[in-house]
Design a protein around this motif. Structure first.
Motif, PDB file in Angstrom:
ATOM      1  N   GLY A  44       2.533  15.075  -8.191  1.00  0.00           N
ATOM      2  CA  GLY A  44       3.814  14.415  -7.991  1.00  0.00           C
ATOM      3  C   GLY A  44       3.726  12.998  -7.480  1.00  0.00           C
ATOM      4  O   GLY A  44       4.746  12.349  -7.255  1.00  0.00           O
ATOM      5  N   ILE A  45       2.509  12.485  -7.284  1.00  0.00           N
ATOM      6  CA  ILE A  45       2.326  11.126  -6.758  1.00  0.00           C
ATOM      7  C   ILE A  45       1.851  10.209  -7.883  1.00  0.00           C
ATOM      8  O   ILE A  45       0.970  10.574  -8.669  1.00  0.00           O
ATOM      9  N   ALA A  46       2.435   9.038  -7.979  1.00  0.00           N
ATOM     10  CA  ALA A  46       2.014   8.071  -8.989  1.00  0.00           C
ATOM     11  C   ALA A  46       0.622   7.545  -8.649  1.00  0.00           C
ATOM     12  O   ALA A  46       0.284   7.372  -7.469  1.00  0.00           O
ATOM     13  N   ILE A  47      -0.174   7.303  -9.667  1.00  0.00           N
ATOM     14  CA  ILE A  47      -1.543   6.807  -9.453  1.00  0.00           C
ATOM     15  C   ILE A  47      -1.537   5.520  -8.643  1.00  0.00           C
ATOM     16  O   ILE A  47      -2.350   5.326  -7.734  1.00  0.00           O
ATOM     17  N   ARG A  48      -0.577   4.631  -8.939  1.00  0.00           N
ATOM     18  CA  ARG A  48      -0.518   3.353  -8.220  1.00  0.00           C
ATOM     19  C   ARG A  48      -0.173   3.535  -6.747  1.00  0.00           C
ATOM     20  O   ARG A  48      -0.409   2.631  -5.936  1.00  0.00           O
ATOM     21  N   ALA A  49       0.385   4.692  -6.399  1.00  0.00           N
ATOM     22  CA  ALA A  49       0.764   4.945  -5.002  1.00  0.00           C
ATOM     23  C   ALA A  49      -0.364   5.597  -4.212  1.00  0.00           C
ATOM     24  O   ALA A  49      -0.267   5.745  -2.989  1.00  0.00           O
ATOM     25  N   ILE A  50      -1.427   5.996  -4.901  1.00  0.00           N
ATOM     26  CA  ILE A  50      -2.568   6.627  -4.225  1.00  0.00           C
ATOM     27  C   ILE A  50      -3.565   5.547  -3.852  1.00  0.00           C
ATOM     28  O   ILE A  50      -4.068   4.814  -4.717  1.00  0.00           O
ATOM     29  N   THR A  51      -3.858   5.436  -2.590  1.00  0.00           N
ATOM     30  CA  THR A  51      -4.769   4.401  -2.113  1.00  0.00           C
ATOM     31  C   THR A  51      -6.166   4.977  -1.877  1.00  0.00           C
ATOM     32  O   THR A  51      -6.354   6.191  -1.795  1.00  0.00           O
ATOM     33  N   ALA A  52      -7.127   4.078  -1.758  1.00  0.00           N
ATOM     34  CA  ALA A  52      -8.495   4.503  -1.458  1.00  0.00           C
ATOM     35  C   ALA A  52      -8.547   5.223  -0.114  1.00  0.00           C
ATOM     36  O   ALA A  52      -9.350   6.142   0.079  1.00  0.00           O
ATOM     37  N   ARG A  53      -7.676   4.813   0.804  1.00  0.00           N
ATOM     38  CA  ARG A  53      -7.648   5.465   2.115  1.00  0.00           C
ATOM     39  C   ARG A  53      -7.234   6.929   1.973  1.00  0.00           C
ATOM     40  O   ARG A  53      -7.787   7.809   2.658  1.00  0.00           O
ATOM     41  N   GLU A  54      -6.279   7.200   1.092  1.00  0.00           N
ATOM     42  CA  GLU A  54      -5.845   8.578   0.894  1.00  0.00           C
ATOM     43  C   GLU A  54      -6.936   9.409   0.235  1.00  0.00           C
ATOM     44  O   GLU A  54      -7.085  10.599   0.524  1.00  0.00           O
ATOM     45  N   VAL A  55      -7.700   8.796  -0.649  1.00  0.00           N
ATOM     46  CA  VAL A  55      -8.817   9.505  -1.269  1.00  0.00           C
ATOM     47  C   VAL A  55      -9.863   9.838  -0.213  1.00  0.00           C
ATOM     48  O   VAL A  55     -10.412  10.947  -0.187  1.00  0.00           O
ATOM     49  N   ARG A  56     -10.135   8.885   0.686  1.00  0.00           N
ATOM     50  CA  ARG A  56     -11.100   9.157   1.758  1.00  0.00           C
ATOM     51  C   ARG A  56     -10.572  10.256   2.675  1.00  0.00           C
ATOM     52  O   ARG A  56     -11.337  11.079   3.193  1.00  0.00           O
ATOM     53  N   GLY A  57      -9.262  10.282   2.884  1.00  0.00           N
ATOM     54  CA  GLY A  57      -8.658  11.345   3.687  1.00  0.00           C
ATOM     55  C   GLY A  57      -8.838  12.696   3.022  1.00  0.00           C
ATOM     56  O   GLY A  57      -9.056  13.713   3.697  1.00  0.00           O
ATOM     57  N   TYR A  58      -8.730  12.721   1.705  1.00  0.00           N
ATOM     58  CA  TYR A  58      -8.950  13.953   0.950  1.00  0.00           C
ATOM     59  C   TYR A  58     -10.387  14.434   1.133  1.00  0.00           C
ATOM     60  O   TYR A  58     -10.637  15.626   1.347  1.00  0.00           O
ATOM     61  N   ILE A  59     -11.333  13.502   1.072  1.00  0.00           N
ATOM     62  CA  ILE A  59     -12.743  13.848   1.245  1.00  0.00           C
ATOM     63  C   ILE A  59     -12.982  14.430   2.628  1.00  0.00           C
ATOM     64  O   ILE A  59     -13.667  15.450   2.800  1.00  0.00           O
TER      65      ILE A  59
END
Length: 304
Positions: A44-59
């Motif tokens: 439900g999140i647009a790719i442009r709204a996903i930041t590298a910080r959120e990816v690191r949070g996922y990790i």
């Protein structure tokens, strides 16, 4: 589909498109399973709204859940590949790929035993009720084989005449062989004797008295490590120990990589620091007068 313009796609669209195009690929079933955890986090999140910080949070979240770094890397790799495929398919070179920063190779775990610790562990294994445990550990330490490779090993792939184990299907999908030293050979002979006495028709090297394949060895191995006073040591660390011993003995990294059947020598580089003698031998050559470049005479002129 079609609700959000292609210039600003949802994560769901990007992932679905990638999986649809990958259905005929070898790793499709694995990728589909990996996609579930990604979808739960980013749907439900647009790719442009996903930041590298959120990816690191996922990790970080996945690591806290006990997921291995190799599994997390596959998840982020799927994310990265899906976005890149969308960019190509929809001519969207300006679409950012937030997963790029998460693809950096995490420092591999390097936990290994000294020879003295290994001797203690083997002695403890010999006293355990699990009669195949000592041979399992001895074979692992002296071949570098993976746990799954040993537990799925059949007698038809053991060649005592050539002192080789033939592997039909490895982790990298290729065939290969593993040489046997005397300790590894003896471990297999012990299993052959057990088979002859208990279950002559058994096809598995590591089997029960009824001839059934041993599928779980984690619990007895963990108990043996505890009894030997060895902490924070996993079954796969036996493979790390093999690599560490080889490097410490002066075996070139390329040979270690070939023996352990690493997909790339980059994986073997994690053990390079265990070969300090190589570095000492290299710098020692600088002390040899014959190897030193002579200073040109013109350099001796004093500059004013």
């Amino acid at each position: 589909r079609g609700i959000v313009p292609q210039a600003d796609p949802l994560f769901d669209e990007v992932l679905a498109d990638y999986l649809e195009s990958a259905q005929t690929r070898r790793w499709f079933m694995r990728d589909r399973a990996i996609a579930r955890s990604l979808s739960e986090a980013f749907q439900g999140i647009a790719i442009r709204a996903i930041t590298a910080r959120e990816v690191r949070g996922y990790i970080t979240h996945r690591r806290s859940a006990g997921i291995s770094d190799s599994s997390i890397k596959r998840e982020i790799g799927l994310f990265h590949a899906a976005v890149n495929a969308w960019k190509i398919a929809h001519s969207a070179p300006d679409l950012p790929n937030p997963a790029r920063s998460g693809l950096r190779e995490p420092p591999g775990r390097v936990r290994w035993l000294t020879h003295e610790q290994a001797d203690i562990l083997l002695a403890v294994c010999k006293t355990r009720r699990c009669d195949h445990l000592r041979d399992f550990v001895a074979l692992a330490l002296n071949t570098g084989m993976r746990s799954g490779e040993m537990l799925e090993l059949e007698w038809s792939r053991v060649d005592f005449s050539q002192n080789l184990i033939y592997l039909d299907t490895q982790k990298n999908g290729q065939r290969g062989s593993v040489p046997l030293n005397q300790v590894a050979r003896q471990a297999l002979l012990n299993r052959a004797r057990f088979r002859a006495e208990q279950c002559p028709a058994a096809r598995w090297v590591f089997c029960t008295r009824a001839g059934q394949r041993v599928t779980v060895i984690k619990a007895p191995f963990k108990a043996a490590c505890a009894a030997a006073g060895i902490t924070d040591f996993h079954i796969h660390d036996l493979r790390h120990t093999t690599a560490a011993w080889l490097v410490q003995a002066g075996v070139p990294l390329l040979d270690v990589s070939n023996l352990l059947r690493h997909a790339s020598i980059v994986m073997t580089q994690r053990y390079a620091h265990l070969a300090p003698t190589s570095a000492r031998n290299a710098v020692a050559k600088l002390d040899a007068g014959d190897n030193l470049a002579k200073v040109p005479a013109v350099m001796a002129v004093k500059l004013t």
